[in-house]
Scaffold this active site. Structure first.
Site, PDB file in Angstrom:
ATOM      1  N   ASP A  49     -20.030  37.805  51.296  1.00  0.00           N
ATOM      2  CA  ASP A  49     -19.790  37.671  49.821  1.00  0.00           C
ATOM      3  C   ASP A  49     -19.027  38.813  49.135  1.00  0.00           C
ATOM      4  OD1 ASP A  49     -21.679  39.408  50.030  1.00  0.00           O
ATOM      5  OD2 ASP A  49     -23.394  38.343  48.674  1.00  0.00           O
ATOM      6  N   SER A  50     -18.611  39.655  49.936  1.00  0.00           N
ATOM      7  CA  SER A  50     -17.692  40.657  49.533  1.00  0.00           C
ATOM      8  C   SER A  50     -16.434  40.063  49.141  1.00  0.00           C
ATOM      9  CB  SER A  50     -17.411  41.724  50.722  1.00  0.00           C
ATOM     10  OG  SER A  50     -17.078  41.153  51.697  1.00  0.00           O
ATOM     11  N   ASP A  88     -21.864  33.928  54.635  1.00  0.00           N
ATOM     12  CA  ASP A  88     -22.868  34.559  53.443  1.00  0.00           C
ATOM     13  C   ASP A  88     -23.509  33.488  52.560  1.00  0.00           C
ATOM     14  OD1 ASP A  88     -23.738  37.268  53.644  1.00  0.00           O
ATOM     15  OD2 ASP A  88     -21.940  38.033  52.857  1.00  0.00           O
ATOM     16  N   LYS A 118     -25.972  34.003  56.868  1.00  0.00           N
ATOM     17  CA  LYS A 118     -26.365  35.340  56.576  1.00  0.00           C
ATOM     18  C   LYS A 118     -27.080  35.304  54.928  1.00  0.00           C
ATOM     19  CE  LYS A 118     -23.940  39.609  56.062  1.00  0.00           C
ATOM     20  NZ  LYS A 118     -24.324  39.849  54.663  1.00  0.00           N
ATOM     21  N   GLU A 120     -29.431  38.007  52.585  1.00  0.00           N
ATOM     22  CA  GLU A 120     -30.159  39.594  52.359  1.00  0.00           C
ATOM     23  C   GLU A 120     -31.615  39.599  52.167  1.00  0.00           C
ATOM     24  OE1 GLU A 120     -27.607  41.314  49.556  1.00  0.00           O
ATOM     25  OE2 GLU A 120     -25.845  41.230  50.435  1.00  0.00           O
ATOM     26  N   GLU A 186     -27.390  48.028  57.022  1.00  0.00           N
ATOM     27  CA  GLU A 186     -26.434  48.578  55.947  1.00  0.00           C
ATOM     28  C   GLU A 186     -26.958  49.896  55.449  1.00  0.00           C
ATOM     29  OE1 GLU A 186     -24.036  46.105  53.245  1.00  0.00           O
ATOM     30  OE2 GLU A 186     -23.350  47.741  52.356  1.00  0.00           O
TER      31      GLU A 186
HETATM   32  O1  KIV Z   1     -20.397  40.647  52.299  1.00  0.00           O
HETATM   33  C1  KIV Z   1     -20.057  41.314  53.204  1.00  0.00           C
HETATM   34  O2  KIV Z   1     -18.772  41.674  53.532  1.00  0.00           O
HETATM   35  C2  KIV Z   1     -21.355  41.944  54.032  1.00  0.00           C
HETATM   36  C3  KIV Z   1     -20.883  42.870  55.148  1.00  0.00           C
HETATM   37  C4  KIV Z   1     -20.158  44.146  54.372  1.00  0.00           C
HETATM   38  C5  KIV Z   1     -21.859  43.208  55.878  1.00  0.00           C
HETATM   39  O3  KIV Z   1     -22.173  41.399  53.835  1.00  0.00           O
END
Ligand code: KIV
Length: 277
Positions: A49-50, A88, A118, A120, A186
């Protein structure tokens, strides 16, 4: 299997089996061309989600939506043939209840072809991870600094120092026991990451953690020098493509202003006779 047969894409079970083995290589991707570039080199490609900050210019990951993740997930899937794709779950798509998480995780997997989602969170998400894992949804967990919680964490700070250590350990244990197939650690102190890696039965994927983790992940635009809004200490720049791109765009602009572009080799003749295009 013939020499040309495609390799089976690794699954969450293969991922778990890599615990303590050769380090897992993971980078983020959000587009087909970048996924193609990563596929021969990476075990895992994360549609993080980055993407919200890196490609959409958002101030944090909080504004990322299911629709954005699906669109980028589909683009990445088109560029992968051997690496496992993990996607994510965006902020707000899984925290309400295990049922909400299942609905959105199933949609992400069905519409993108990702091999795992993924999410969090540690102890607070362990019931959700158990619920998903029991219903055919492999989950990679993410503990330590969890960017979707920056407002409660008070910023992008190192997690697990001093009194915070017990929380990160409890989070990592909880997600492993709940059935996660791997966990991202992280921005935690290296000694803590090593301790967790030694203790839990699933692979740890470090970002700002320790070389002793079972794998490493970085945001691809960070390590290529394409995203330069800020550079966390844990990012190693393997290239400076942002500077190269800036020079290329400046050359183009100068050529256009001086009428050097397009040149004779880029333009078309009046007649097709003797012409290749
Ligand atoms: O969103 C993302 O890119 C991440 C990684 C930095 C682990 O969660």
């Amino acid at each position: 299997m013939s020499a040309t047969a495609p390799q089976p894409v690794p699954t969450a079970q293969d991922l778990r089996a890599r615990k303590g083995g050769d380090p897992l290589v993971c980078l983020t991707a959000y587009t087909t061309p970048v996924a193609r570039l990563l596929d021969p080199h990476c075990d895992l490609v994360l549609v993080g989600d980055s993407v919200g900050m890196v490609l959409h210019g958002l101030p944090s990951t909080l504004g990322v939506t299911m629709e954005m993740m699906i669109l980028h997930g589909q683009a990445v899937a088109r560029g992968l043939s051997r690496a496992m794709m993990v996607i994510d779950m965006p902020f707000g798509s899984y925290e309400e209840s295990p049922q909400q998480a299942f609905r959105n995780a199933a949609r992400l997997m069905a519409e993108t072809g990702a091999g795992a989602v993924k999410i969090e969170g540690g102890v607070s998400m362990s019931d959700t991870i158990r619920f998903l894992a029991a219903r055919g949804i492999p989950v990679m967990a993410h503990v330590g600094l969890t960017p979707q919680s920056i407002h409660t964490l008070g910023g992008y700070k190192v997690q697990g120092r001093d009194a915070g250590e017990a929380k990160v350990i409890a989070d990592a244990r909880a997600v492993a026991e709940a059935g996660a197939c791997a966990v991202v650690l992280e921005k935690v102190p290296a000694a803590l990451a090593d301790r967790i890696t030694a203790e839990i039965a699933i692979p740890t994927i470090g970002i700002g953690a320790s070389p002793g983790c079972d794998g490493q992940v970085l945001v691809v635009d960070d390590m290529l020098g394409l995203f330069t809004d800020f550079k966390p200490k844990f990012v190693k720049r393997y290239a400076d493509l942002g500077t190269d791109a800036d020079a290329a765009v400046a050359s183009f602009a100068a050529d256009v202003r001086a009428r050097r572009f397009p040149g004779p080799e880029h333009i078309f003749a009046d007649t097709a006779k003797g012409s290749k295009a």
